[in-house]
Design a protein around this motif. Sequence first.
Motif, PDB file in Angstrom:
ATOM      1  N   ARG A   1      10.635   7.616  -3.283  1.00  0.00           N
ATOM      2  CA  ARG A   1      11.222   6.428  -2.668  1.00  0.00           C
ATOM      3  C   ARG A   1      10.102   5.573  -2.063  1.00  0.00           C
ATOM      4  O   ARG A   1       9.972   5.464  -0.836  1.00  0.00           O
ATOM      5  CB  ARG A   1      12.246   6.832  -1.610  1.00  0.00           C
ATOM      6  CG  ARG A   1      13.497   7.504  -2.209  1.00  0.00           C
ATOM      7  CD  ARG A   1      14.391   8.098  -1.112  1.00  0.00           C
ATOM      8  NE  ARG A   1      14.917   7.110  -0.197  1.00  0.00           N
ATOM      9  CZ  ARG A   1      16.004   6.374  -0.415  1.00  0.00           C
ATOM     10  NH1 ARG A   1      16.695   6.524  -1.549  1.00  0.00           N
ATOM     11  NH2 ARG A   1      16.431   5.501   0.479  1.00  0.00           N
ATOM     12  N   PRO A   2       9.297   4.955  -2.907  1.00  0.00           N
ATOM     13  CA  PRO A   2       8.111   4.246  -2.410  1.00  0.00           C
ATOM     14  C   PRO A   2       8.418   2.993  -1.588  1.00  0.00           C
ATOM     15  O   PRO A   2       7.540   2.514  -0.865  1.00  0.00           O
ATOM     16  CB  PRO A   2       7.370   3.882  -3.695  1.00  0.00           C
ATOM     17  CG  PRO A   2       8.435   3.808  -4.736  1.00  0.00           C
ATOM     18  CD  PRO A   2       9.403   4.891  -4.379  1.00  0.00           C
ATOM     19  N   LEU A   3       9.629   2.458  -1.704  1.00  0.00           N
ATOM     20  CA  LEU A   3       9.961   1.230  -0.968  1.00  0.00           C
ATOM     21  C   LEU A   3      10.723   1.518   0.333  1.00  0.00           C
ATOM     22  O   LEU A   3      11.289   0.608   0.939  1.00  0.00           O
ATOM     23  CB  LEU A   3      10.779   0.286  -1.858  1.00  0.00           C
ATOM     24  CG  LEU A   3      10.144  -0.100  -3.198  1.00  0.00           C
ATOM     25  CD1 LEU A   3      10.979  -1.163  -3.896  1.00  0.00           C
ATOM     26  CD2 LEU A   3       8.702  -0.574  -3.027  1.00  0.00           C
ATOM     27  N   GLU A   4      10.724   2.766   0.761  1.00  0.00           N
ATOM     28  CA  GLU A   4      11.401   3.158   1.995  1.00  0.00           C
ATOM     29  C   GLU A   4      10.908   2.299   3.159  1.00  0.00           C
ATOM     30  O   GLU A   4       9.713   2.079   3.348  1.00  0.00           O
ATOM     31  CB  GLU A   4      11.106   4.628   2.303  1.00  0.00           C
ATOM     32  CG  GLU A   4      12.001   5.225   3.369  1.00  0.00           C
ATOM     33  CD  GLU A   4      13.349   5.666   2.816  1.00  0.00           C
ATOM     34  OE1 GLU A   4      14.370   5.198   3.345  1.00  0.00           O
ATOM     35  OE2 GLU A   4      13.366   6.459   1.863  1.00  0.00           O
ATOM     36  N   GLY A   5      11.875   1.766   3.940  1.00  0.00           N
ATOM     37  CA  GLY A   5      11.536   0.984   5.115  1.00  0.00           C
ATOM     38  C   GLY A   5      11.349  -0.497   4.854  1.00  0.00           C
ATOM     39  O   GLY A   5      11.161  -1.273   5.791  1.00  0.00           O
ATOM     40  N   LEU A   6      11.411  -0.924   3.586  1.00  0.00           N
ATOM     41  CA  LEU A   6      11.263  -2.336   3.245  1.00  0.00           C
ATOM     42  C   LEU A   6      12.629  -2.960   3.004  1.00  0.00           C
ATOM     43  O   LEU A   6      13.491  -2.358   2.380  1.00  0.00           O
ATOM     44  CB  LEU A   6      10.395  -2.499   1.995  1.00  0.00           C
ATOM     45  CG  LEU A   6       8.951  -2.003   2.110  1.00  0.00           C
ATOM     46  CD1 LEU A   6       8.241  -2.145   0.765  1.00  0.00           C
ATOM     47  CD2 LEU A   6       8.186  -2.764   3.191  1.00  0.00           C
TER      48      LEU A   6
ATOM     49  N   ARG B   1       0.819  -1.211   0.000  1.00  0.00           N
ATOM     50  CA  ARG B   1       0.000   0.000   0.000  1.00  0.00           C
ATOM     51  C   ARG B   1       0.859   1.271   0.000  1.00  0.00           C
ATOM     52  O   ARG B   1       0.713   2.150   0.837  1.00  0.00           O
ATOM     53  CB  ARG B   1      -0.964  -0.009   1.199  1.00  0.00           C
ATOM     54  CG  ARG B   1      -1.925  -1.181   1.165  1.00  0.00           C
ATOM     55  CD  ARG B   1      -2.884  -1.168   2.331  1.00  0.00           C
ATOM     56  NE  ARG B   1      -3.785  -2.325   2.261  1.00  0.00           N
ATOM     57  CZ  ARG B   1      -4.737  -2.586   3.171  1.00  0.00           C
ATOM     58  NH1 ARG B   1      -4.915  -1.765   4.192  1.00  0.00           N
ATOM     59  NH2 ARG B   1      -5.506  -3.653   3.047  1.00  0.00           N
ATOM     60  N   ARG B   2       1.746   1.321  -0.967  1.00  0.00           N
ATOM     61  CA  ARG B   2       2.613   2.476  -1.149  1.00  0.00           C
ATOM     62  C   ARG B   2       2.219   3.221  -2.426  1.00  0.00           C
ATOM     63  O   ARG B   2       1.640   2.633  -3.348  1.00  0.00           O
ATOM     64  CB  ARG B   2       4.080   2.046  -1.253  1.00  0.00           C
ATOM     65  CG  ARG B   2       4.594   1.216  -0.068  1.00  0.00           C
ATOM     66  CD  ARG B   2       4.613   2.034   1.203  1.00  0.00           C
ATOM     67  NE  ARG B   2       5.130   1.294   2.329  1.00  0.00           N
ATOM     68  CZ  ARG B   2       6.431   1.225   2.660  1.00  0.00           C
ATOM     69  NH1 ARG B   2       7.341   1.840   1.914  1.00  0.00           N
ATOM     70  NH2 ARG B   2       6.809   0.531   3.717  1.00  0.00           N
ATOM     71  N   ASP B   3       2.559   4.484  -2.486  1.00  0.00           N
ATOM     72  CA  ASP B   3       2.317   5.295  -3.677  1.00  0.00           C
ATOM     73  C   ASP B   3       3.465   5.078  -4.662  1.00  0.00           C
ATOM     74  O   ASP B   3       4.589   5.512  -4.422  1.00  0.00           O
ATOM     75  CB  ASP B   3       2.220   6.772  -3.292  1.00  0.00           C
ATOM     76  CG  ASP B   3       1.911   7.675  -4.486  1.00  0.00           C
ATOM     77  OD1 ASP B   3       1.799   7.164  -5.616  1.00  0.00           O
ATOM     78  OD2 ASP B   3       1.805   8.904  -4.272  1.00  0.00           O
TER      79      ASP B   3
END
Length: 257
Positions: free
Chosen positions: A66-71, A59-61
């Motif tokens: 940087r939509p994959l930040e934290g993954l 559920r990221r934009d």
Amino acid sequence: MPADAETTPQRSSVDPAEIEKFSKMAAEWWDPFGKFRPLHKFNPIRLGYIRDAACAHFRRDRRARRPLEGLRLLDVGCGGGLVCEPMSRLGATVVGIDAAPANIEVAKLHAAEAGLDIDYRAATLEALLEAGEPPFDIVLNLEVVEHVADPAAFLKDSAALVKPGGLMIVATINRTLKAFALAKIGAEYILRWLPRGTHDPRKFLKPEEVKAPLAEAGMTVTATAGVSYQPLLDLWRVTEDTDVNYMVTAVKRSERI
């Protein structure tokens, strides 16, 4: 990282002949006109697919910088880093493993030149598991399962490194006459996109041969997509035709389910 993660354990899906073959080509990973030219042409479509699948699942934009930040993401058989670097730029914390040390050295050098912090390791899946590696949000197996000694075990080991609720994407080649004609004869002998001997068509996998081990390892397949080359446009597209190249997306079932 424990020292034993840099070794190949007794139980291994590594095929030494395949490792030697790709090690000899390691220096050419980042040459868009060299032996890996097909991957450079193919890369944008699979990168877009991975980004969109990950953003939809978590559920990221996808339009974010940087939509994959934290993954946390694992690229298995990362080669010279053609996927690791874009995933890092999208914000993921990336670990790239490859059983060929020559590939890892190329990948490390290129990432350093690009100013990217990527954890590259000359290691196998089995070594990561034996070392107690924490599971990942995303595990990528892109054009690697058709080069291992035991595909089913390889896929199950990959699944063991996915967090509950996490995502895996597998990209490979179907075992069909069409794939033999295009991915083997056409690509290696007629168009000469790849060095002769790059693929062994006996190792190509039908989609059910990918999905079954994943299901046994607690993964639920959520999507299957084909990837087809459009010769008139000289580009690749995601299609419904899985007869040659295809991608399988699967989610690790939660213990609560």
